[in-house]
Design a protein around this motif. Structure first.
Motif, PDB file in Angstrom:
ATOM      1  N   GLU A 198     -38.308  61.224-138.958  1.00 55.40           N
ATOM      2  CA  GLU A 198     -37.183  60.176-138.494  1.00 55.40           C
ATOM      3  C   GLU A 198     -36.320  61.232-137.798  1.00 55.40           C
ATOM      4  N   PRO A 199     -35.814  60.761-137.149  1.00 54.51           N
ATOM      5  CA  PRO A 199     -34.575  61.764-136.757  1.00 54.51           C
ATOM      6  C   PRO A 199     -33.248  62.610-137.333  1.00 54.51           C
ATOM      7  N   ASN A 200     -32.612  63.568-137.996  1.00 58.91           N
ATOM      8  CA  ASN A 200     -31.789  63.577-138.260  1.00 58.91           C
ATOM      9  C   ASN A 200     -30.754  63.630-136.594  1.00 58.91           C
ATOM     10  N   ILE A 201     -29.507  64.228-137.338  1.00 57.89           N
ATOM     11  CA  ILE A 201     -27.941  64.047-136.964  1.00 57.89           C
ATOM     12  C   ILE A 201     -28.642  64.923-136.026  1.00 57.89           C
ATOM     13  N   VAL A 202     -28.578  66.261-136.184  1.00 58.14           N
ATOM     14  CA  VAL A 202     -28.674  67.140-135.376  1.00 58.14           C
ATOM     15  C   VAL A 202     -30.212  67.054-133.705  1.00 58.14           C
ATOM     16  N   LEU A 203     -30.676  66.126-134.724  1.00 64.85           N
ATOM     17  CA  LEU A 203     -31.945  66.043-133.400  1.00 64.85           C
ATOM     18  C   LEU A 203     -30.559  64.868-132.079  1.00 64.85           C
ATOM     19  N   TYR A 204     -30.667  63.840-133.190  1.00 63.19           N
ATOM     20  CA  TYR A 204     -29.859  63.186-132.020  1.00 63.19           C
ATOM     21  C   TYR A 204     -28.749  63.718-131.112  1.00 63.19           C
ATOM     22  N   ASN A 205     -27.997  65.000-131.782  1.00 60.50           N
ATOM     23  CA  ASN A 205     -26.813  65.693-130.640  1.00 60.50           C
ATOM     24  C   ASN A 205     -27.877  66.072-129.278  1.00 60.50           C
ATOM     25  N   ILE A 206     -29.219  66.441-129.697  1.00 61.88           N
ATOM     26  CA  ILE A 206     -30.118  67.030-128.926  1.00 61.88           C
ATOM     27  C   ILE A 206     -30.507  66.149-128.016  1.00 61.88           C
ATOM     28  N   LEU A 207     -30.742  64.846-128.608  1.00 59.04           N
ATOM     29  CA  LEU A 207     -31.837  63.964-127.492  1.00 59.04           C
ATOM     30  C   LEU A 207     -30.231  63.316-126.526  1.00 59.04           C
ATOM     31  N   ILE A 208     -29.348  62.775-127.144  1.00 57.85           N
ATOM     32  CA  ILE A 208     -27.647  62.315-126.257  1.00 57.85           C
ATOM     33  C   ILE A 208     -27.252  62.933-124.989  1.00 57.85           C
ATOM     34  N   GLU A 209     -26.861  64.537-125.793  1.00 57.27           N
ATOM     35  CA  GLU A 209     -27.063  65.688-124.770  1.00 57.27           C
ATOM     36  C   GLU A 209     -28.217  65.608-123.339  1.00 57.27           C
ATOM     37  N   GLY A 210     -29.317  65.511-124.095  1.00 58.76           N
ATOM     38  CA  GLY A 210     -30.363  65.897-122.554  1.00 58.76           C
ATOM     39  C   GLY A 210     -30.325  64.512-122.154  1.00 58.76           C
ATOM     40  N   GLY A 245     -29.135  62.572-116.205  1.00 64.13           N
ATOM     41  CA  GLY A 245     -28.241  61.578-115.479  1.00 64.13           C
ATOM     42  C   GLY A 245     -28.262  59.874-116.091  1.00 64.13           C
ATOM     43  N   LYS A 246     -29.394  59.665-117.520  1.00 57.55           N
ATOM     44  CA  LYS A 246     -29.711  58.461-117.848  1.00 57.55           C
ATOM     45  C   LYS A 246     -28.597  57.796-118.968  1.00 57.55           C
ATOM     46  N   LEU A 247     -27.424  57.645-118.191  1.00 58.49           N
ATOM     47  CA  LEU A 247     -26.393  57.499-119.341  1.00 58.49           C
ATOM     48  C   LEU A 247     -26.657  55.996-120.354  1.00 58.49           C
ATOM     49  N   VAL A 248     -27.391  55.433-119.431  1.00 60.43           N
ATOM     50  CA  VAL A 248     -27.644  54.215-120.304  1.00 60.43           C
ATOM     51  C   VAL A 248     -28.144  54.664-121.467  1.00 60.43           C
ATOM     52  N   VAL A 249     -29.400  55.107-121.454  1.00 61.73           N
ATOM     53  CA  VAL A 249     -30.222  56.024-123.174  1.00 61.73           C
ATOM     54  C   VAL A 249     -29.364  56.584-123.790  1.00 61.73           C
ATOM     55  N   ALA A 250     -28.600  56.555-123.206  1.00 62.19           N
ATOM     56  CA  ALA A 250     -27.440  58.071-124.182  1.00 62.19           C
ATOM     57  C   ALA A 250     -26.955  57.361-124.935  1.00 62.19           C
ATOM     58  N   GLU A 251     -25.978  56.209-124.019  1.00 60.34           N
ATOM     59  CA  GLU A 251     -24.835  55.357-125.008  1.00 60.34           C
ATOM     60  C   GLU A 251     -26.573  54.814-126.079  1.00 60.34           C
ATOM     61  N   GLU A 252     -27.567  54.119-126.326  1.00 62.72           N
ATOM     62  CA  GLU A 252     -28.071  53.619-126.992  1.00 62.72           C
ATOM     63  C   GLU A 252     -28.231  53.937-127.702  1.00 62.72           C
ATOM     64  N   LEU A 253     -28.828  55.354-127.605  1.00 63.08           N
ATOM     65  CA  LEU A 253     -29.252  56.471-129.294  1.00 63.08           C
ATOM     66  C   LEU A 253     -27.809  56.318-129.498  1.00 63.08           C
ATOM     67  N   PHE A 254     -26.797  56.315-129.061  1.00 62.04           N
ATOM     68  CA  PHE A 254     -25.552  56.898-129.312  1.00 62.04           C
ATOM     69  C   PHE A 254     -25.015  55.600-130.968  1.00 62.04           C
TER      70      PHE A 254
END
Length: 224
Positions: free
Chosen positions: A77-89, A94-103
């Motif tokens: 399972e992703p840890n916070i480091v991976l989440y940070n990478i994915l959100i920034e990605g 340009g996928k704002l909605v996905v970034a917000e969902e991940l957060f």
């Protein structure tokens, strides 16, 4: 590599993959990943973090998502480091909605965000022109017990300057300096670029609106 007396281990492969990703060759890093797996070496969270970061930063979002799915299938399972990478990605793509969902998913999964997580979100929201949302999240970050640092302040100041909200940017500069931080070189340059056609910034640089402490701090940074 596999025919040498000392065969490579996961750490060796991680180091090589990180180097390839840093020079913009994530696909070659993925080939090393496949080679590593074929030798029976198990990738760890560091392995996936390196590859996901490489794919996201170089615009290979589909490959990143496939890799994430493969990781989860292996019960990692992703840890916070991976989440940070994915959100920034997601923001880069340009996928704002996905970034917000991940957060939002962080809190559902019981993972505590870090100061970097908030900075990534705030920077991404400002990039999308969502100044009000970025401002609210900055204050929520403080309410959640995270004390903004120099990096956090410079991120939000630059975002408001880019969105042509000089008044709020100057307010944040005043707040930041009051806490003992200074604007960085990038922020300084943005202020200088805006000076000639932005009265609020012009007054700030003349030291007439925010006081001597801010003026001295800014002058010190420009001298550097």
């Amino acid at each position: 590599m596999s025919h040498k007396a000392l065969p490579p281990d996961t750490v060796t492969y991680n180091t090589l993959m990180q180097g390839l990703c840093q020079v913009g060759r994530p696909q070659e890093a993925l080939n090393l990943f496949m080679e590593m797996c074929s030798y029976g070496l198990l990738p760890d969270l560091t392995t996936y973090s390196i590859l996901l970061d490489g794919f996201c930063k170089h615009g290979h979002l589909d490959e990143a998502l496939k890799l994430l799915k493969a990781m989860q299938e292996k019960k990692l399972e992703p840890n916070i480091v991976l989440y940070n990478i994915l959100i920034e990605g997601m923001f880069i793509a340009g996928k704002l909605v996905v970034a917000e969902e991940l957060f939002s998913r962080l809190f559902v999964d019981g993972i505590r965000p870090t100061l970097q997580t908030y900075s990534v979100m705030i920077k991404g929201l400002l990039k999308e022109g969502l100044s009000d949302e970025a401002y609210k999240l900055f204050r929520k970050m403080e309410d959640d017990g995270f004390t903004p640092d120099s990096c956090s302040y410079n991120v939000i100041i630059q975002g408001f300057l880019q969105n042509r909200d000089s008044s709020t940017a100057v307010q944040f500069i005043d707040e930041m300096v009051g806490k003992g931080f200074s604007v960085d070189s990038s922020t300084c340059q943005m202020l200088l670029d805006l000076e000639s056609h932005d009265e609020i910034i012009s007054r700030f640089l003349r030291g007439s609106s925010l006081g001597k402490k801010n003026e001295l701090t800014f002058s010190y940074q420009v001298t550097l």
